[in-house]
Design a protein around this motif. Structure first.
Motif, mmCIF file in Angstrom:
data_model
loop_
_atom_site.group_PDB
_atom_site.id
_atom_site.type_symbol
_atom_site.label_atom_id
_atom_site.label_comp_id
_atom_site.label_asym_id
_atom_site.label_seq_id
_atom_site.Cartn_x
_atom_site.Cartn_y
_atom_site.Cartn_z
ATOM 1 N N TYR A 251 36.755 46.839 40.980
ATOM 2 C CA TYR A 251 36.575 47.680 42.171
ATOM 3 C C TYR A 251 36.476 46.833 43.437
ATOM 4 O O TYR A 251 37.146 47.097 44.444
ATOM 5 C CB TYR A 251 35.316 48.531 41.985
ATOM 6 C CG TYR A 251 34.937 49.389 43.165
ATOM 7 C CD1 TYR A 251 35.652 50.539 43.469
ATOM 8 C CD2 TYR A 251 33.849 49.047 43.979
ATOM 9 C CE1 TYR A 251 35.291 51.344 44.554
ATOM 10 C CE2 TYR A 251 33.486 49.832 45.060
ATOM 11 C CZ TYR A 251 34.212 50.983 45.334
ATOM 12 O OH TYR A 251 33.853 51.760 46.410
ATOM 13 N N LEU A 252 35.673 45.781 43.379
ATOM 14 C CA LEU A 252 35.507 44.905 44.543
ATOM 15 C C LEU A 252 36.790 44.134 44.852
ATOM 16 O O LEU A 252 37.132 43.931 46.023
ATOM 17 C CB LEU A 252 34.348 43.936 44.302
ATOM 18 C CG LEU A 252 32.965 44.580 44.140
ATOM 19 C CD1 LEU A 252 31.933 43.524 43.770
ATOM 20 C CD2 LEU A 252 32.549 45.318 45.394
ATOM 21 N N ASP A 253 37.511 43.722 43.803
ATOM 22 C CA ASP A 253 38.786 43.025 44.016
ATOM 23 C C ASP A 253 39.799 43.932 44.707
ATOM 24 O O ASP A 253 40.535 43.500 45.605
ATOM 25 C CB ASP A 253 39.366 42.559 42.673
ATOM 26 C CG ASP A 253 38.627 41.361 42.090
ATOM 27 O OD1 ASP A 253 37.852 40.725 42.844
ATOM 28 O OD2 ASP A 253 38.825 41.068 40.895
ATOM 29 N N VAL A 254 39.867 45.179 44.287
ATOM 30 C CA VAL A 254 40.812 46.123 44.882
ATOM 31 C C VAL A 254 40.494 46.334 46.360
ATOM 32 O O VAL A 254 41.386 46.320 47.221
ATOM 33 C CB VAL A 254 40.801 47.469 44.127
ATOM 34 C CG1 VAL A 254 41.583 48.534 44.902
ATOM 35 C CG2 VAL A 254 41.395 47.303 42.738
ATOM 36 N N ALA B 294 46.809 47.173 38.572
ATOM 37 C CA ALA B 294 47.655 46.674 39.661
ATOM 38 C C ALA B 294 47.023 46.913 41.029
ATOM 39 O O ALA B 294 47.486 46.364 42.022
ATOM 40 C CB ALA B 294 49.033 47.330 39.610
ATOM 41 N N GLY B 295 45.956 47.740 41.070
ATOM 42 C CA GLY B 295 45.266 47.986 42.335
ATOM 43 C C GLY B 295 45.068 49.454 42.622
ATOM 44 O O GLY B 295 44.789 50.255 41.722
ATOM 45 N N VAL C 197 44.987 38.251 42.825
ATOM 46 C CA VAL C 197 44.494 38.424 41.465
ATOM 47 C C VAL C 197 43.439 39.520 41.439
ATOM 48 O O VAL C 197 42.508 39.520 42.243
ATOM 49 C CB VAL C 197 43.902 37.112 40.919
ATOM 50 C CG1 VAL C 197 43.259 37.343 39.561
ATOM 51 C CG2 VAL C 197 44.985 36.050 40.831
ATOM 52 N N ILE C 198 43.589 40.475 40.521
ATOM 53 C CA ILE C 198 42.635 41.564 40.371
ATOM 54 C C ILE C 198 42.092 41.548 38.953
ATOM 55 O O ILE C 198 42.860 41.517 37.979
ATOM 56 C CB ILE C 198 43.304 42.926 40.668
ATOM 57 C CG1 ILE C 198 43.761 42.986 42.134
ATOM 58 C CG2 ILE C 198 42.359 44.073 40.360
ATOM 59 C CD1 ILE C 198 44.505 44.250 42.501
ATOM 60 N N THR C 199 40.786 41.549 38.823
ATOM 61 C CA THR C 199 40.146 41.599 37.512
ATOM 62 C C THR C 199 40.563 42.880 36.791
ATOM 63 O O THR C 199 40.533 43.956 37.387
ATOM 64 C CB THR C 199 38.616 41.590 37.665
ATOM 65 O OG1 THR C 199 38.225 40.427 38.396
ATOM 66 C CG2 THR C 199 37.930 41.600 36.310
ATOM 67 N N PRO C 200 40.957 42.808 35.516
ATOM 68 C CA PRO C 200 41.320 44.031 34.778
ATOM 69 C C PRO C 200 40.163 45.022 34.733
ATOM 70 O O PRO C 200 39.004 44.631 34.564
ATOM 71 C CB PRO C 200 41.658 43.510 33.376
ATOM 72 C CG PRO C 200 42.050 42.077 33.592
ATOM 73 C CD PRO C 200 41.186 41.592 34.722
ATOM 74 N N ARG C 201 40.462 46.299 34.863
ATOM 75 C CA ARG C 201 39.425 47.337 34.850
ATOM 76 C C ARG C 201 38.628 47.302 33.554
ATOM 77 O O ARG C 201 37.411 47.476 33.564
ATOM 78 C CB ARG C 201 40.048 48.732 34.997
ATOM 79 C CG ARG C 201 40.456 49.071 36.374
ATOM 80 C CD ARG C 201 40.571 50.549 36.672
ATOM 81 N NE ARG C 201 40.746 51.441 35.537
ATOM 82 C CZ ARG C 201 40.594 52.759 35.616
ATOM 83 N NH1 ARG C 201 40.271 53.321 36.764
ATOM 84 N NH2 ARG C 201 40.782 53.529 34.579
ATOM 85 N N SER C 202 39.320 47.125 32.456
ATOM 86 C CA SER C 202 38.644 47.168 31.156
ATOM 87 C C SER C 202 37.721 45.973 30.951
ATOM 88 O O SER C 202 36.783 46.027 30.166
ATOM 89 C CB SER C 202 39.677 47.216 30.031
ATOM 90 O OG SER C 202 40.535 46.086 30.108
ATOM 91 N N GLN C 203 37.984 44.900 31.662
ATOM 92 C CA GLN C 203 37.177 43.686 31.513
ATOM 93 C C GLN C 203 35.871 43.789 32.295
ATOM 94 O O GLN C 203 34.795 43.465 31.772
ATOM 95 C CB GLN C 203 37.978 42.477 31.994
ATOM 96 C CG GLN C 203 37.230 41.157 31.942
ATOM 97 C CD GLN C 203 38.085 40.008 32.440
ATOM 98 O OE1 GLN C 203 39.262 39.893 32.082
ATOM 99 N NE2 GLN C 203 37.514 39.159 33.276
ATOM 100 N N SER D 73 38.600 35.362 48.002
ATOM 101 C CA SER D 73 39.402 34.701 49.027
ATOM 102 C C SER D 73 40.186 33.527 48.455
ATOM 103 O O SER D 73 41.278 33.223 48.907
ATOM 104 C CB SER D 73 38.495 34.208 50.168
ATOM 105 O OG SER D 73 37.598 33.223 49.707
ATOM 106 N N LYS D 74 39.620 32.869 47.424
ATOM 107 C CA LYS D 74 40.332 31.757 46.797
ATOM 108 C C LYS D 74 41.590 32.232 46.093
ATOM 109 O O LYS D 74 42.604 31.548 46.062
ATOM 110 C CB LYS D 74 39.411 31.048 45.786
ATOM 111 C CG LYS D 74 38.291 30.250 46.435
ATOM 112 C CD LYS D 74 37.417 29.608 45.367
ATOM 113 C CE LYS D 74 36.254 28.828 45.993
ATOM 114 N NZ LYS D 74 35.377 28.246 44.962
#
Length: 501
Positions: free
Chosen positions: A91-94, A350-351, A79-85, A72-73
């Motif tokens: 998944y949760l960010d998307v 990108a999502g 902002v989406i965490t990179p999949r490879s990271q 939420s921040k």
């Protein structure tokens, strides 16, 4: 190194029709050689890693809440965490940023938001047609099941007892018999079948219900494993074991075709090991999908129940010879887990990346203007394009809000996985053309200028591109899956002879 092997099960060779066999060419079962090899007449289906995606340990509710606060921040910047990271964080960010679901107030539950529910509705729309084409009728069974029903089938109660939600008080009073909140419906279905089936003339009985179920999971993950989830569950009764087996195979075929043709997910079809067979079933057939982290997701199952439940409930019919016989049964289901599978199969940094056939919005139109005197002409042209596409059956959205910049809209709709974006600016209006961008081809490579606004030209171009995107997503997912199938085997013996490391 852990070796992945694939076994083609002879019992599944008749699963596909001649037309589908060529397009759904996939190994029948996948294995990760990790456990001791038990020689059984049937083998476990797909396991791409030591843990499947469905059972991999996601965050606890507290950790999920922390992630939600973090999300939420940063929600303003999407902002989406990179999949490879960190695949799980991605998944949760998307899910959060694409507005698919949110966490419910009760631990382990989720609220499915409109965009996420629209994907589930698209799944329902396809499957409902296929169920009815194969002779099934929709109905509904109560959510509350007497506890004594669950106890009637020994392996069933043993398999489900750790996950049961039990009601002991109703109306302020202690109940005479505990009630189970539906974990699955085989027991209550059999209770009713006993009242409805008396003669061979009553068979086959083919039903389906769309419902929610509750399983008290200790570790949850949105869409993949939650305390309560939505699904369809089919239940059928037959006069012979051959008819029941044919039905179980027919329905796993329906699921397979859906996965390939609608979800663009190249599932692997197989038969579960004895340990993983549904509690109370004789055989369980499954479709397993490889996710972007190379873990397996059980995407759908079809169970041949034999006579286990009919004997437990004494569900009998009079055959053509006047003899009393127990019915033969099947049950089969897919759930909102498929939404999670779509996210994890096709999504990128990108999502979301949605297959056009299941996308709530197939085309988004973004009008672009700088000066007030350009706005009316651009919006009129955008509205006209929207109407043309809508009339042609395309699911189209016009984002004409003036509170966000075009760049923000580009990123937002890309993150929501919309397959095609149409851009219309003053120059496009003047030339009678539009700019079209594909979600599956990022950057300039996926952008085409000068597509005519003339209805027949535009509609034809957009529909062709939607078909191309659908095919492209399946091809990409198939290539990814096949890249990580390292060894093909054709027998149990070959599988057991593989090295363990």
């Amino acid at each position: 190194m852990v070796v992945v092997a694939s076994l083609r099960l002879p019992s599944l060779t008749s699963l596909f029709s001649a037309s589908s066999r060529s397009s759904h060419r996939a190994p029948a079962a996948l294995f990760r050689r990790r456990h001791s090899c038990r020689r059984q007449p049937f083998l476990a289906a797909a396991k791409f890693s030591a843990q499947s995606a469905a059972s991999s340990p996601p965050e606890t509710t507290e950790e999920l809440a922390v992630n939600q606060k973090k999300s939420s921040k940063t929600n303003q910047d999407r902002v989406i965490t990179p999949r490879s990271q960190d695949f799980n964080a991605w998944y949760l960010d998307v899910i959060a940023n694409a507005e698919l679901a949110d966490y419910g107030p009760v631990r382990g539950t989720m609220v499915i938001r409109p965009y996420g529910y629209a994907i589930w509705e698209a799944i329902q729309d396809y499957l409902n047609v296929k169920f009815k084409e194969t002779g099934h009728s929709n109905m509904y069974f109560p959510q509350f099941i007497p506890y004594s029903f669950i106890e009637k089938e020994a392996s069933h109660v043993e398999g489900f007892s750790p996950e049961l939600a039990v009601v002991t008080i109703g109306g302020g009073k202690e109940l005479e018999e505990k009630l189970v909140v539906r974990p699955t419906s085989e027991t209550i279905v059999n209770h009713m079948f006993t009242q409805w089936i008396h003669s061979y003339r009553d068979l086959p009985l083919l039903i389906n219900q769309w419902a929610n179920v509750t399983r008290w999971e200790m570790r949850t993950k949105p869409f993949v494993r939650t305390l309560e989830f939505l699904w369809q569950e089919g239940h059928t009764a037959h006069a012979t074991p051959e008819e029941a087996e044919e039905e179980a195979m027919k329905m796993i075929d329906v699921y397979t075709k859906f996965a390939y043709e609608e979800a663009a997910i190249p599932v692997v079809v197989g038969r579960k090991s004895r340990e993983e067979t549904f509690a109370g079933a004789v055989r369980t057939y499954t479709i397993e999908a490889m996710m972007g982290d190379r873990k397996a997701l059980q995407a759908g199952t079809s169970h041949n129940l034999g006579q286990n439940f009919s004997r437990a409930f004494d569900t009998q019919f009079m055959d053509e010879n006047g003899q009393r016989q127990h019915i033969w049964q099947t049950s089969w289901a897919v759930s909102t887990r498929f939404v999670g599978g779509i996210i994890m199969t096709h999504g990128d940094d990108a999502g979301l990346m949605l297959p056009p056939k299941l996308a709530p919005v197939q085309v988004v139109i973004v009008p672009i203007w700088k000066k007030d005197d350009e706005k009316v002409g651009v919006l009129n042209a955008a509205s006209s394009v929207k109407e043309v596409l809508h009339s042609a059956g395309v699911k189209v959205k016009l984002d004409d809000s003036d509170t966000r910049t075009p760049g923000w809209k580009f990123n937002f709709w890309e993150m929501k996985g919309v397959p095609i974006r149409i851009e219309i600016g003053p120059r496009d209006v003047a030339s009678g053309s539009v700019v079209i961008s594909r979600r599956d081809v990022p950057g300039k490579q996926g952008k085409v200028f000068g597509i005519s606004m003339e209805p027949s030209t535009l509609v034809g171009y957009v529909k062709d591109k939607l078909d191309e995107i659908q095919a492209s997503l399946l091809a990409k997912a198939t290539s990814f899956r096949d890249r990580y199938i390292l060894v093909l085997v054709s027998s149990t013996e070959q599988l057991c002879d593989l090295p363990s490391d």
